[in-house]
Structures are given as structure tokens and as C-alpha cells.
Design a protein around this motif. Structure first.
Motif, PDB file in Angstrom:
ATOM      1  N   PRO A   1     -24.052 -90.988  30.568  1.00  8.60           N
ATOM      2  CA  PRO A   1     -24.410 -91.205  31.978  1.00  8.60           C
ATOM      3  C   PRO A   1     -23.159 -91.415  32.829  1.00  8.60           C
ATOM      4  O   PRO A   1     -22.176 -92.007  32.374  1.00  8.60           O
ATOM      5  N   GLU A   2     -23.198 -90.921  34.053  1.00  7.37           N
ATOM      6  CA  GLU A   2     -22.077 -91.057  34.977  1.00  7.37           C
ATOM      7  C   GLU A   2     -22.545 -91.763  36.246  1.00  7.37           C
ATOM      8  O   GLU A   2     -23.734 -91.707  36.576  1.00  7.37           O
ATOM      9  N   PRO A   3     -21.614 -92.384  36.947  1.00  3.48           N
ATOM     10  CA  PRO A   3     -21.980 -92.968  38.244  1.00  3.48           C
ATOM     11  C   PRO A   3     -22.566 -91.881  39.149  1.00  3.48           C
ATOM     12  O   PRO A   3     -22.128 -90.733  39.118  1.00  3.48           O
ATOM     13  N   GLY A   4     -23.561 -92.227  39.916  1.00  7.21           N
ATOM     14  CA  GLY A   4     -24.179 -91.256  40.809  1.00  7.21           C
ATOM     15  C   GLY A   4     -25.376 -90.553  40.206  1.00  7.21           C
ATOM     16  O   GLY A   4     -25.992 -89.716  40.850  1.00  7.21           O
ATOM     17  N   GLY A   5     -25.688 -90.862  38.954  1.00  2.16           N
ATOM     18  CA  GLY A   5     -26.896 -90.310  38.359  1.00  2.16           C
ATOM     19  C   GLY A   5     -26.735 -89.021  37.580  1.00  2.16           C
ATOM     20  O   GLY A   5     -27.715 -88.460  37.103  1.00  2.16           O
ATOM     21  N   SER A   6     -25.508 -88.523  37.428  1.00  2.00           N
ATOM     22  CA  SER A   6     -25.270 -87.324  36.615  1.00  2.00           C
ATOM     23  C   SER A   6     -25.139 -87.703  35.147  1.00  2.00           C
ATOM     24  O   SER A   6     -24.931 -88.871  34.815  1.00  2.00           O
ATOM     25  N   PHE A   7     -25.223 -86.702  34.281  1.00  2.00           N
ATOM     26  CA  PHE A   7     -25.064 -86.881  32.840  1.00  2.00           C
ATOM     27  C   PHE A   7     -24.174 -85.774  32.312  1.00  2.00           C
ATOM     28  O   PHE A   7     -24.227 -84.643  32.787  1.00  2.00           O
ATOM     29  N   VAL A   8     -23.387 -86.095  31.294  1.00  2.00           N
ATOM     30  CA  VAL A   8     -22.624 -85.081  30.570  1.00  2.00           C
ATOM     31  C   VAL A   8     -23.267 -84.947  29.196  1.00  2.00           C
ATOM     32  O   VAL A   8     -23.554 -85.941  28.535  1.00  2.00           O
ATOM     33  N   VAL A   9     -23.530 -83.692  28.788  1.00  2.00           N
ATOM     34  CA  VAL A   9     -24.124 -83.406  27.484  1.00  2.00           C
ATOM     35  C   VAL A   9     -23.265 -82.384  26.753  1.00  2.00           C
ATOM     36  O   VAL A   9     -22.566 -81.585  27.381  1.00  2.00           O
ATOM     37  N   VAL A  10     -23.330 -82.425  25.426  1.00  2.00           N
ATOM     38  CA  VAL A  10     -22.479 -81.583  24.581  1.00  2.00           C
ATOM     39  C   VAL A  10     -23.345 -80.708  23.682  1.00  2.00           C
ATOM     40  O   VAL A  10     -24.263 -81.204  23.030  1.00  2.00           O
ATOM     41  N   GLY A  11     -23.018 -79.444  23.601  1.00  2.00           N
ATOM     42  CA  GLY A  11     -23.718 -78.517  22.707  1.00  2.00           C
ATOM     43  C   GLY A  11     -23.135 -78.567  21.307  1.00  2.00           C
ATOM     44  O   GLY A  11     -22.594 -77.575  20.816  1.00  2.00           O
ATOM     45  N   SER A  12     -23.267 -79.712  20.644  1.00  2.00           N
ATOM     46  CA  SER A  12     -22.661 -79.878  19.316  1.00  2.00           C
ATOM     47  C   SER A  12     -23.450 -79.168  18.227  1.00  2.00           C
ATOM     48  O   SER A  12     -22.877 -78.686  17.261  1.00  2.00           O
ATOM     49  N   ASN A  13     -24.758 -79.143  18.375  1.00  2.00           N
ATOM     50  CA  ASN A  13     -25.637 -78.526  17.370  1.00  2.00           C
ATOM     51  C   ASN A  13     -25.335 -79.057  15.967  1.00  2.00           C
ATOM     52  O   ASN A  13     -25.362 -78.311  14.993  1.00  2.00           O
ATOM     53  N   TYR A  14     -25.004 -80.348  15.904  1.00  2.00           N
ATOM     54  CA  TYR A  14     -24.738 -81.031  14.628  1.00  2.00           C
ATOM     55  C   TYR A  14     -23.641 -80.336  13.817  1.00  2.00           C
ATOM     56  O   TYR A  14     -23.671 -80.329  12.598  1.00  2.00           O
ATOM     57  N   GLY A  15     -22.673 -79.726  14.499  1.00  2.00           N
ATOM     58  CA  GLY A  15     -21.563 -79.088  13.809  1.00  2.00           C
ATOM     59  C   GLY A  15     -21.867 -77.712  13.242  1.00  2.00           C
ATOM     60  O   GLY A  15     -21.062 -77.161  12.487  1.00  2.00           O
ATOM     61  N   ARG A  16     -22.989 -77.155  13.605  1.00  2.00           N
ATOM     62  CA  ARG A  16     -23.321 -75.795  13.131  1.00  2.00           C
ATOM     63  C   ARG A  16     -22.473 -74.763  13.873  1.00  2.00           C
ATOM     64  O   ARG A  16     -22.014 -75.005  14.994  1.00  2.00           O
ATOM     65  N   PRO A  17     -22.277 -73.584  13.269  1.00  2.00           N
ATOM     66  CA  PRO A  17     -21.385 -72.598  13.891  1.00  2.00           C
ATOM     67  C   PRO A  17     -21.908 -71.999  15.202  1.00  2.00           C
ATOM     68  O   PRO A  17     -21.125 -71.569  16.029  1.00  2.00           O
ATOM     69  N   GLN A  18     -23.213 -71.960  15.405  1.00  2.00           N
ATOM     70  CA  GLN A  18     -23.764 -71.351  16.625  1.00  2.00           C
ATOM     71  C   GLN A  18     -24.025 -72.424  17.687  1.00  2.00           C
ATOM     72  O   GLN A  18     -24.305 -73.563  17.368  1.00  2.00           O
ATOM     73  N   HIS A  19     -23.925 -72.000  18.938  1.00  2.00           N
ATOM     74  CA  HIS A  19     -24.251 -72.891  20.045  1.00  2.00           C
ATOM     75  C   HIS A  19     -25.749 -73.179  20.026  1.00  2.00           C
ATOM     76  O   HIS A  19     -26.540 -72.318  19.630  1.00  2.00           O
ATOM     77  N   PRO A  20     -26.154 -74.366  20.463  1.00  2.00           N
ATOM     78  CA  PRO A  20     -27.593 -74.662  20.494  1.00  2.00           C
ATOM     79  C   PRO A  20     -28.300 -73.819  21.560  1.00  2.00           C
ATOM     80  O   PRO A  20     -27.707 -73.462  22.587  1.00  2.00           O
ATOM     81  N   ALA A  21     -29.569 -73.529  21.319  1.00  2.00           N
ATOM     82  CA  ALA A  21     -30.351 -72.683  22.226  1.00  2.00           C
ATOM     83  C   ALA A  21     -30.402 -73.255  23.636  1.00  2.00           C
ATOM     84  O   ALA A  21     -30.303 -72.512  24.622  1.00  2.00           O
ATOM     85  N   TRP A  22     -30.517 -74.572  23.767  1.00  2.00           N
ATOM     86  CA  TRP A  22     -30.626 -75.155  25.101  1.00  2.00           C
ATOM     87  C   TRP A  22     -29.404 -74.835  25.955  1.00  2.00           C
ATOM     88  O   TRP A  22     -29.515 -74.678  27.178  1.00  2.00           O
TER      89      TRP A  22
END
Length: 156
Positions: A71-92
Motif C-alpha cells: 500500500p502507498e500513501p494516497g490509496g495506490s498499491f504496488v503489486v509484483v508479477g512473481s508467479n511464485y518464481g515460475r518462469p512465465q509471467h502470471p496471467a493477471w
């Protein structure tokens, strides 16, 4: 639960968890989300967690994903496409690249967001905060062999 955070951070970096976690953790988070009528998710006890609904890039259907977030000030969020360390990016993350908007549910509040892929210095700054919050992202980067996508979700 906060006292157990170092244990769960270590567990999240094990090869076993990186294989099994994607099958268990999202289901558990969705179940708790449903049982609490949108007021919480199980993972939120260890790391801030939101529920993101995107539009499927192929199907056009709503797709819901529980995601660790910063969470960031102002109501934004930062999210990471980690996909639990799998080689492909997550679908989302692919869904957000095609349709950069969605709906976030976080601790009982639901609202529309616009998404932006972070790059360059902006990504580096967010990454430093993410690693401080959840050091396992470094292991996921190493294991996946790719640069993890980082998005900022801002209230629309």
C-alpha cells in the motif's frame, strides 16, 4: 502472526513451496475472502494482500487473483508479477497489459483502479520498498530467470 513472518519468508523461498504454494495459497485466500464477505484474506496476516479483478486478455471474462501488495500513501498499491518464481509471467499481469484497469478489494473496501507497468527509476524505487517488505521477491527473480513485472494500481 507477525512473529512468524521470518519463517514464512524462508518457507516461500523453498523449491517445495514454489511448486505447491500456487495451488494452495490463492484458493485459501479466495475461501477466506468469501467467508468474510470481502473483509479479509488469509495471507493478509503475513503481508498486505488484495483481491484484484482483471479482464481476461483472451476470454474477456472477469478474472480474480489474490495478490501481495505494498500500500502507498494516497490509496495506490504496488503489486509484483512473481508467479511464485515460475518462469512465465502470471496471467493477471498480461491481463493488465491489455486492459490496464480493474477492481481492487482491500480490507473490506472495493474500488476501481487503473494500472500502470513501472519501468526504469520508478520501478527501481518501488522495488527497493518491495524487497524491504518481502525479501523473497529477490529469490523469485533468481528462480524465474526473468524481470518480475511491477504495477502501480491507482484508484480510478
Amino acid at each position: 502472526m507477525k512473529a512468524l513472518k521470518p519463517f514464512f519468508q524462508w518457507l516461500a523461498t523453498t523449491d517445495w513451496f514454489m511448486r505447491v504454494g500456487p495451488k494452495i495459497v490463492p484458493r485459501m485466500d479466495r475461501a477466506v475472502y468469501w467467508l468474510t464477505r470481502g473483509r479479509g484474506v488469509a495471507s493478509d496476516k503475513m503481508i498486505p494482500t488484495l483481491i484484484l479483478t482483471t479482464t481476461g486478455s483472451v476470454s474477456g471474462e472477469p478474472r480474480t487473483s489474490p495478490l501481495a501488495c505494498m500500500p502507498e500513501p494516497g490509496g495506490s498499491f504496488v503489486v509484483v508479477g512473481s508467479n511464485y518464481g515460475r518462469p512465465q509471467h502470471p496471467a493477471w499481469s498480461g491481463n493488465l497489459l491489455k486492459t490496464p484497469r480493474g477492481v481492487v478489494s482491500f480490507r473490506g473496501r472495493t474500488f476501481d483502479v487503473s494500472a500502470r507497468l513501472l519501468e526504469g527509476a520508478e520501478r527501481a524505487e518501488a522495488w527497493a520498498g518491495l524487497i524491504e517488505m518481502w525479501p523473497t521477491y529477490d529469490r523469485y527473480t533468481e528462480k524465474s530467470g526473468r524481470e518480475l513485472r511491477v504495477f502501480r494500481l491507482a484508484p480510478a
